[in-house]
Design an enzyme around this catalytic site. Structure first.
Site, PDB file in Angstrom:
ATOM      1  N   GLY A  41       0.796  -1.219   0.000  1.00 22.04           N
ATOM      2  CA  GLY A  41       0.000   0.000   0.000  1.00 22.04           C
ATOM      3  C   GLY A  41       0.832   1.273   0.000  1.00 22.04           C
ATOM      4  O   GLY A  41       2.010   1.286  -0.345  1.00 22.04           O
ATOM      5  N   ALA A 183       0.811  21.947   8.445  1.00 18.63           N
ATOM      6  CA  ALA A 183       1.859  21.686   9.434  1.00 18.63           C
ATOM      7  C   ALA A 183       1.561  20.412  10.218  1.00 18.63           C
ATOM      8  O   ALA A 183       1.683  20.378  11.440  1.00 18.63           O
ATOM      9  CB  ALA A 183       1.999  22.880  10.384  1.00 18.63           C
ATOM     10  N   VAL A 185       2.074  15.943  10.301  1.00 19.10           N
ATOM     11  CA  VAL A 185       3.213  15.030  10.320  1.00 19.10           C
ATOM     12  C   VAL A 185       3.886  14.942   8.959  1.00 19.10           C
ATOM     13  O   VAL A 185       5.114  15.083   8.836  1.00 19.10           O
ATOM     14  CB  VAL A 185       2.763  13.624  10.777  1.00 19.10           C
ATOM     15  CG1 VAL A 185       3.923  12.638  10.688  1.00 19.10           C
ATOM     16  CG2 VAL A 185       2.224  13.673  12.200  1.00 19.10           C
ATOM     17  N   HIS A 447      22.500   2.371  32.629  1.00 16.66           N
ATOM     18  CA  HIS A 447      23.183   3.664  32.590  1.00 16.66           C
ATOM     19  C   HIS A 447      24.499   3.519  31.827  1.00 16.66           C
ATOM     20  O   HIS A 447      25.226   2.546  32.036  1.00 16.66           O
ATOM     21  CB  HIS A 447      23.478   4.145  34.011  1.00 16.66           C
ATOM     22  CG  HIS A 447      24.335   5.380  34.057  1.00 16.66           C
ATOM     23  ND1 HIS A 447      23.828   6.638  33.800  1.00 16.66           N
ATOM     24  CD2 HIS A 447      25.666   5.546  34.308  1.00 16.66           C
ATOM     25  CE1 HIS A 447      24.809   7.519  33.909  1.00 16.66           C
ATOM     26  NE2 HIS A 447      25.943   6.894  34.210  1.00 16.66           N
TER      27      HIS A 447
END
Length: 468
Positions: A41, A183, A185, A447
């Protein structure tokens, strides 16, 4: 008349092909009908996948031009090979679409090529480009025909000077000035592609905010980021006409609330005002299925239309026009047809804008919670206080978590920053299990990682973050 199928799916975009594969996995005899030469698509052929290929290519180019120096990397003679960049995009598209052919063969799904239409509740007509029409006998039909770019009244789109997303993905050269109408996406992503390559980009938006429907704090931060990158915004404005010539375009822009028009000269205009369901030629009128005012097909809670045995999913029904939303609906319908309890949680569907920085969101915005009268608390943490972000020169943006004031249950999450589209999913998983901000705050994170900012934002919903 062909063999009887348990289900025949019209359209093999993300919703259609996923529905087909899931139905086959559950033991159903499945047929699909596709009018294009390739499956996938809009998303795989002229949308999500090619745009992400160009976004990545241009992000790397921009990083090499502006970011490498700060890392102690010196590059001489950097230049853009436009043709090679487009070749990469086309290879990515081909690899993805051919992958669906493999999956169909693997799952013994029968493919019919041509335009699919409904002959009756138990029959699909396939009209090929050449040759006679075929009739498919089927117990159930799933409409997954997707959507197309919305037209702007009075504007002639030629996909060369005045383009939709399709043409914007295949421009033969970098435009000197790209005017983006809308404006949302699509406009901001494709505007980013050509801005990084040197185009001047002007965005004309009818409303007073970009990305309508997203959290306002997020959109304000994001707009500031894009403005720093060189975007020019004309908010509260509308395009009323475009005059073409060999030299370029003259675009008439007026204030949305009325006023004097101004002419903006540009090389290419991108019409990106949204998408509309594609239901033309499906034969809905043959079986008495009507669409709503927005052209969508109404369905019940199990995706069944007003005609028993005919279902609809994806962009042709209500809800956000997102590939992953269509995929989940495809899975749900397949499971329902197999006698299971297919379900989609529409409160936990992430959305991502793949610019730099990325923007990702899941669940409710502050504005929605206020409108609903729900008492909530906000936890925020900036990437400027995150060690990994500093090391990567990616300290722009923040993580924002919204939790119920009484129960601490997370109701929404919003991220502006590098890798936001990947980080949003731990918030989505938490919400799927009705988790609290404290659950996330007490989950050990490696971390140094960008994801630590997500944990710190969750901590901010309680006694406060550690590193700020």
């Amino acid at each position: 008349m062909a063999d009887q199928f348990d289900v025949t799916i019209i359209g093999t975009g993300p919703g259609g092909y996923v529905c087909a594969i899931r139905a086959a996995q559950l033991g159903l005899k499945v047929a699909v009908v596709e009018k294009w030469a390739t499956h996938g698509g809009t998303c795989l052929n002229i949308g999500c996948i090619p745009s992400k290929a160009l976004l990545h290519s241009t992000e790397m180019f921009d990083e090499a031009r502006h970011g490498f120096e700060g890392l102690g990397i010196e590059v001489d003679g950097l230049r853009l090979n436009h043709a090679r960049m487009m070749e990469h995009k086309d290879k990515v598209v081909a690899a993805n679409t051919s992958g669906i052919d493999y999956l169909f063969k693997k799952n013994k799904i029968t493919v019919f090529r041509g335009i699919g239409s409904i002959g009756s509740a138990n029959q699909v007509i396939v009209t090929p480009e050449k040759g006679e029409a075929k009739h498919i006998a089927t117990r159930n039909i799933v409409i997954a025909s997707g959507s197309v770019s919305a037209d702007l009244p009075g504007i002639d789109i030629d996909e060369k000077q005045v383009v939709t997303s399709t043409g914007a993905l295949s421009l033969s050269k970098v435009p000197g000035h790209l005017l983006v109408i809308g404006a949302g996406v699509i406009g901001l992503e494709l505007g980013s592609v050509w801005r990084r390559l040197g185009a001047k980009v002007t965005v004309v938006e009818f409303l007073d905010t970009i990305l309508p429907g997203m959290d306002l704090e997020v959109t304000k931060q994001f707009k500031r980021s894009l403005t720093k990158q060189g975007f020019t915004f004309q908010m509260g404005s509308k395009v009323t006409g475009i005059e073409k010539s060999k030299k370029g375009l003259k675009v008439s822009v007026e204030p949305a609330r009325g006023g004097e028009a101004q002419l903006v000269e540009c090389d290419v205009a991108l019409v990106a005002i949204g998408r509309v369901p594609f239901t033309q030629g499906l034969g809905l009128e043959v079986v008495g299925i009507e669409t709503d005012k927005r052209g969508r097909i109404p369905t019940d809670a199990h995706y069944q239309t007003s005609v028993a045995g005919i279902y609809a999913i994806g962009d042709v029904i209500a809800g956000p026009m997102l590939a992953h939303k269509a995929e989940d609906e495809g899975v749900a319908v397949a499971e329902i047809l197999a006698g299971q309890a297919g379900h989609v949680n529409y409160d936990v569907i992430p959305g991502v804008i793949y610019t730099r920085p990325e923007v990702a969101s899941v669940g409710k915005t502050e504005e929605q919670l206020k409108e609903a009268g729900i008492a909530y608390k906000v936890g925020k943490f900036p990437f400027s206080a995150n060690g990994r972000a500093k090391a990567m020169q990616a300290s722009e943006g923040f993580v924002k978590i919204l939790a119920d004031a009484a129960t601490d249950r997370v109701l929404g999450g919003h991220i502006v920053g590098h890798g936001a589209g990947e980080m949003i999913h731990e918030i989505a998983v938490l919400m799927e299990f009705s988790g609290a901000a404290e659950d996330l705050a007490r989950t050990c994170h490696a971390h140094p990682t960008m994801s630590e900012a997500v944990r710190e934002a969750a901590m901010a919903c309680g006694d406060g973050p550690i590193h700020m």
